[in-house]
Design a protein around this motif. Sequence first.
Motif, PDB file in Angstrom:
ATOM      1  N   ASN A  26      54.777  41.154  27.593  1.00 15.61           N
ATOM      2  CA  ASN A  26      54.275  42.536  28.449  1.00 15.61           C
ATOM      3  C   ASN A  26      53.230  41.927  29.231  1.00 15.61           C
ATOM      4  OD1 ASN A  26      52.222  41.960  26.341  1.00 15.61           O
ATOM      5  ND2 ASN A  26      52.968  43.636  25.318  1.00 15.61           N
ATOM      6  N   LEU A  27      52.630  41.074  29.605  1.00 12.09           N
ATOM      7  CA  LEU A  27      51.557  40.705  30.229  1.00 12.09           C
ATOM      8  C   LEU A  27      51.823  40.849  31.649  1.00 12.09           C
ATOM      9  CD1 LEU A  27      48.852  39.124  30.432  1.00 12.09           C
ATOM     10  CD2 LEU A  27      49.853  37.053  30.948  1.00 12.09           C
ATOM     11  N   ASN A  28      51.011  41.486  32.315  1.00 11.17           N
ATOM     12  CA  ASN A  28      50.978  41.767  33.681  1.00 11.17           C
ATOM     13  C   ASN A  28      50.389  40.776  34.722  1.00 11.17           C
ATOM     14  OD1 ASN A  28      50.920  42.569  36.312  1.00 11.17           O
ATOM     15  ND2 ASN A  28      50.515  44.999  35.862  1.00 11.17           N
ATOM     16  N   SER A  29      51.035  39.882  35.236  1.00  9.61           N
ATOM     17  CA  SER A  29      50.254  38.810  35.775  1.00  9.61           C
ATOM     18  C   SER A  29      49.424  39.193  36.907  1.00  9.61           C
ATOM     19  CB  SER A  29      51.321  37.705  36.541  1.00  9.61           C
ATOM     20  OG  SER A  29      52.020  38.276  37.386  1.00  9.61           O
ATOM     21  N   LYS A  30      49.363  40.297  37.447  1.00 14.29           N
ATOM     22  CA  LYS A  30      48.639  40.780  38.410  1.00 14.29           C
ATOM     23  C   LYS A  30      47.135  41.047  37.787  1.00 14.29           C
ATOM     24  CE  LYS A  30      51.989  42.534  41.655  1.00 14.29           C
ATOM     25  NZ  LYS A  30      52.246  43.920  42.416  1.00 14.29           N
ATOM     26  N   GLU A  31      47.122  41.135  36.393  1.00 12.29           N
ATOM     27  CA  GLU A  31      45.833  41.428  35.988  1.00 12.29           C
ATOM     28  C   GLU A  31      45.162  40.242  35.500  1.00 12.29           C
ATOM     29  OE1 GLU A  31      46.739  45.668  33.701  1.00 12.29           O
ATOM     30  OE2 GLU A  31      47.308  43.879  32.665  1.00 12.29           O
ATOM     31  N   SER A  59      42.757  42.768  32.561  1.00 17.65           N
ATOM     32  CA  SER A  59      43.721  43.689  31.674  1.00 17.65           C
ATOM     33  C   SER A  59      42.839  44.337  30.348  1.00 17.65           C
ATOM     34  CB  SER A  59      44.742  42.749  31.089  1.00 17.65           C
ATOM     35  OG  SER A  59      44.391  41.759  30.187  1.00 17.65           O
ATOM     36  N   ASN A 150      47.714  37.283  42.172  1.00 20.39           N
ATOM     37  CA  ASN A 150      46.530  37.827  42.484  1.00 20.39           C
ATOM     38  C   ASN A 150      45.645  36.745  42.486  1.00 20.39           C
ATOM     39  OD1 ASN A 150      44.110  39.409  42.738  1.00 20.39           O
ATOM     40  ND2 ASN A 150      44.070  40.192  40.373  1.00 20.39           N
TER      41      ASN A 150
END
Length: 855
Positions: A26-31, A59, A150
């Motif tokens: 569930n890690l958002n790489s954009k964060e 995050s 990002n």
Amino acid sequence: MRKYSISLMLCTGVLFTANAQKIASNLNSKEIGVQWGLVENSYKGMPKYLSAFVFTNTSTKEIPAKGWSIYFNLPRGIDTTFEQKDFKVEHINGDLNRIKPTANFKGIAPGQSVRFEMIANDWSLNSADAPSGLYLVFDNEPNKGIPLTNYKILPSTEIRQLTRTAGDILPVSTADVVYNTNKAIADIQAEKLIKIFPTPVDYQEKPGSFNLKSDVTIVTDPAFKKDAAYLSAELQKVVGKKPIISPAAKTNSIQLRLGNMANEAYQLNVGTEGIVITAATSIGMFYGIQSLKSLLPAQSWAFVQKSIAVPAVEVKDAPRFAWRAFMLDVARNFQPKSEILKTLDLLALYKINVFHFHLTEDEGWRIEIPGLPELTEIGGKRGHRDFDKAQLPPSFGSGPDNNSSGSGYYTKADFIEILKYATERHIRVIPEIEGPGHARAAIISMQVRYDRLLKAGKKEEAENYLLRAINDKSEHHSVQGWNDNVMDVSMPSTYKFLAKVVDELVLMYKEAGAQLETIHMGGDEVPAGSWAKSPAFAKIKQENSAIKTTDDLWYYFYENVNQLLKTYNLYLYGWEEVGLRKTRVDAQKITIPNPDFANQNIHLDVWNNVIGWGSEDLAYKLANAGYKVVLSPVSNLYFDMSYTKSFDEQGYYWGGFVDVDKLFSFIPLDYLKNMKQDRMGNKLPATFQNDKEKLTDVGKSNIVGIQGLLFSETITSTERMEYMILPKLLGLAERAWAKNPEWATEKDEVKAESLYSQSWSQFINVVSKRELPRLNYYAGGFKYRIPTPGVIAENGTVKANVQLPGFAIRYTTNGLTPTVKSPLYKGPITEKGSIKLSVFDGIGRSSRVEEIKNN
């Protein structure tokens, strides 16, 4: 060929994880924010640079302390001995590297940023030097790469960032430097410019014009039926329908006549009543047609015209060099078939007649070979999942998924279509199959084939095309960082593989009805250590008394390759190393032209004239020694070299910076004459040429032509490709076709400079007022480079100019980016404050913005 340094050491820190197994899904790489920037070159007076990553956790979760890695590409090698507390850096292969946290790393809390400094060898000047293709991999999902999008590269703006070493005095291309350079360019009225490009041998304008309409008739000699059909199709694009082709003479016609002249020569006569093109051959007629197209105004290609006024002229023309070539590398980064066909149209327009197709490399194999599907199934794509088993590893920022320009290939049908398209345009396509170095895509593909067949119990078949001995313990490190990219030339299976590839290529050319005289067989940059511990080398050394060292294997390989090509009535073509031999003088190891291969019609691309490396005259040495030389020098003709010394100009620069003037100023048969400074901007001593070899009369006869080259490490899109090709290709076309200019032979230096300045102004005005406006529309339009404006603040005003006379400069004084509706620069700007300026072409595309303060 490709001598950028691989010695960069990068010690990067990347910060993630505490319990990677729980958050991977569930890690958002954009964060995960990533910034990278150069701190300074020449760090502590050493040939190294200092740079830094900053990682920010935006995050709500903690980035864990372990269980992950970050992969990235860097066009230089990493020094893994650099000590750091929280991370270790590993070199995987090629330009692919990995960062892993150590036991000391504590993770990153939400909202926290961490900075990590790095030391690297050599230097970093522009954004092409930055780490690229960053992606995250969790230990529990080793085949899944998560792109880190990002990511921001911070611009270099300080002198310590834009100066490579203490000896680097080449000025940065700031707005004022550009302004002072542009001042030498005269703005010439369009009607005073020669209206055919490249410049014809003899050109005379006459009063009046021919009114070209859709009702024009093409009257042709039977020898030119195909050329008449081509002309009819081309004119349909501008007048709306195909003109009728007739064998009988008529008024209001374009006549294609048979005459007695040289192979590629033509004559063009445009009068008020009609047009006559005369040639002895189809190719000469084709070039006469290109010149007729060149006469048409640029807007002719924008939309269908009711009528076009074709200026009345008398032209007698023929090329200076028979070999006018452009090399395109599609192996490092791929270009789709549609772009290749478009490029062939461009080459044909400017009378370039050789397309050197660089199809294979360490990082990609781009042509289907029937019977060897692994070459494209494995070697034609790049990605993280099971690399070296299911695909090649990411390179040049291609990322973890095989959906970028790192992947792709031409089917047999695609290649045959390309061959037919080129043949219709009188362009010879020379395929390049790299070997024995730069061959990793083939080596890995054949290893996968071997493993598959061995598993099926077919050992003999498995070994048939193997390119590396199974138990070879040799150690090498290529310039590009690969440790396994060299074919084993001791193995009979290597020659079986090459024979298979050559045989299939010959069949494709035959099916396409295309001319094949040679296949380029590589020969570049085989690293030291190759084959030294190969069991195949040990065996052949026992069996062949002529082979005592690995150096002897080089000559053994190319003798075999030469004989292989001769069985197909082809000659050998390769990079300069094919014609060199290692020897010793007073116990010092040197290289000399290899007498064994001389005077055998072996063609060489000679690239190494890097000013200051000592081989500036290598092309002339090889030509004098009996080799057929295609001049391909990096200092003048490498299109992938960055245009200028600027952070924003992507491209390499190891061989110097190459703008269109470097191609225009190239003197093929005496290029040492105008070498004035080295690649760092230092003036060459008066004695520089004293020990350099000049061309003999025999050597001159061995210069077959010149070639522009675009290697594709930084070419990740069609737009970037066109940016790097144009307008450089126009300089190549002029120098390859037009007669030797007066300034090139003038002995008085002051007079030569004056003649050059006049000639340069004429050329760049033709480029900017006729050819680039044409290329806004021709073949669907090209996204050529628009140079930034030259700008200077002086006596309370802002002055601006441009390298391309006729292109518009627009500006703003309100802080906004200029648009096509912004005020047009017509003279010095008196408004105070921050002035932003851009250059615009005729269809609204613009350059990067220059900003200056007017106080």
